[in-house]
Design a protein around this motif. Structure first.
Motif, mmCIF file in Angstrom:
data_model
loop_
_atom_site.group_PDB
_atom_site.id
_atom_site.type_symbol
_atom_site.label_atom_id
_atom_site.label_comp_id
_atom_site.label_asym_id
_atom_site.label_seq_id
_atom_site.Cartn_x
_atom_site.Cartn_y
_atom_site.Cartn_z
ATOM 1 N N ALA A 160 0.762 -1.224 -0.187
ATOM 2 C CA ALA A 160 0.027 0.184 -0.034
ATOM 3 C C ALA A 160 0.883 1.164 -0.127
ATOM 4 N N ALA A 191 -6.858 0.052 0.137
ATOM 5 C CA ALA A 191 -5.659 -0.219 0.908
ATOM 6 C C ALA A 191 -4.657 0.859 1.152
ATOM 7 N N GLU A 192 -4.669 1.495 -0.042
ATOM 8 C CA GLU A 192 -3.596 2.740 -0.100
ATOM 9 C C GLU A 192 -4.252 4.022 0.457
#
Length: 365
Positions: free
Chosen positions: A164, A186-187
């Motif tokens: 990420a 996720a990022e």
């Protein structure tokens, strides 16, 4: 919770003037760069006519509005991330805010020089955005180095976090903000955890001269086009005028704004835009008839969330919430009359609080 907004922008765009208009805090204002050496912080009561309606019915000993916290830092210039100017030194002061208000210059004044030869709001926004992105990139790179160190000897435990962070590093390195529909969840989660500035909701404040009100003219039009593509909010105001009107009698200030076609003060427009941007609502409590208080809450939050906002003990010992609406109470004239009408409800912890609700939380100590 209160509404926390950080003010950013180039030098000489009117950031500190706006801060003064919002807070009456007397932040230094001058026509040269880097007037704001130390961050200015102000806490502003949020005006809400419903508080006065409740005051008339409840007749409490005190009325407590919810608040807006504003942080103004030094202007950012091109190269701030490499140490140019002063603004980059203070970006850490606004990492915890809920949203970023970018002040964009929409007025021409030979006595207040702009940092570039031509006034171009789109180019100014691009300059500030790039510095925020580069500051975020430095934050991600430092954290990534730390996590990679932690990952040694822990096979697989940090793979998802590293992936990420590497995705964010690549995105920011390409000059893209840590926000947008294309950002993987996720990022996005990592960006929130690191409190990246380019990931925060954005409010543009176009600072124009009196003669460009109420629509803001061509400069405001250019900012609106950018904001529409980003899903950001836009407020057009004259910071200098708002700072002056803050000292006028309320009726005279309202009359002058009406002549200019302004339905509300710039402070109110700023707060309303912040609430829309963050999807916030206001609920109220009337504690034993002694205090009427306004509270800020995210739309969609529950009665249990509201209880936790008031006090953690209320959330731990939550039993139920008695709920009524301000409008219903005003129409009935008293809580007793409202109960007779059957408009006081008992709700559980999962009840979704509505804007204008009055909550009385029952809880075990």
């Amino acid at each position: 919770m209160s509404l926390d907004i950080g003010i950013v922008g180039l030098p000489n765009v009117g950031k500190s003037t706006l801060f003064n208009a919002l807070t009456h805090a007397g932040a230094a204002v001058a026509g040269y760069p880097f007037t704001t050496i130390e961050p200015n912080v102000g806490v502003v009561p949020v005006p809400d006519p419903r508080l006065e309606e409740l005051r008339a019915i409840v007749q409490p000993e005190r009325v407590v509005p919810t608040t807006l916290r504003v942080v103004d830092i030094a202007g950012l210039v091109r190269g701030a991330s490499q140490g140019e100017g002063l603004g980059n030194q203070f970006l850490g002061h606004i990492r915890t805010v809920d949203a970023v208000a970018m002040v964009v210059r929409g007025f021409e004044d030979a006595d207040v020089p702009h940092v570039t030869p031509e006034l171009d709001p789109a180019a100014d926004i691009e300059t500030v955005d790039l510095e925020l992105i580069l500051a975020d990139l430095a934050t991600v790179e430092r954290h990534l180095e730390k996590v990679r160190g932690q990952a040694k000897g822990s096979k697989g435990a940090y793979d998802a976090e590293i992936a990420a962070l590497e995705g964010l590093e690549q995105r920011l390195g390409q000059g893209q903000p840590a926000a947008g529909a294309s950002l993987p969840e996720a990022e996005a989660g990592a960006a929130r955890e690191l409190e990246l500035l380019s990931a925060k909701p954005r409010l543009y404040v176009v600072n124009v001269g009196d003669g460009s009100l109420p629509d803001g003219g061509r400069y405001a039009m250019a900012v609106r086009a950018i904001a529409a593509a980003q899903g950001a909010e836009v407020v057009v105001l004259s910071a200098a005028m708002e700072a002056d009107l803050a000292d006028w009698p309320a009726d005279e200030a309202a009359a002058y704004r009406a002549e200019l076609g302004l339905p509300e003060p710039g402070l109110i427009a700023f707060i309303h835009a912040g609430y829309r941007l963050l999807d916030l609502i206001t609920f109220f409590t009337t504690t034993g008839g002694k205090e009427v208080r306004a509270w800020t809450l995210r739309r969609g939050a529950t009665a249990l969330d509201a209880a936790a906002t008031i006090h953690s003990d209320m959330a731990r010992g939550f039993i139920r919430a008695e709920v009524m609406q301000v409008a219903d109470l005003v129409a009935a004239g008293s809580a007793a009359a409202l109960r007779e009408r059957g408009q006081v409800r008992v709700e559980g912890r999962d009840y979704v609080v509505q804007d204008g609700d009055i909550l009385h939380i029952r809880f075990n100590v």
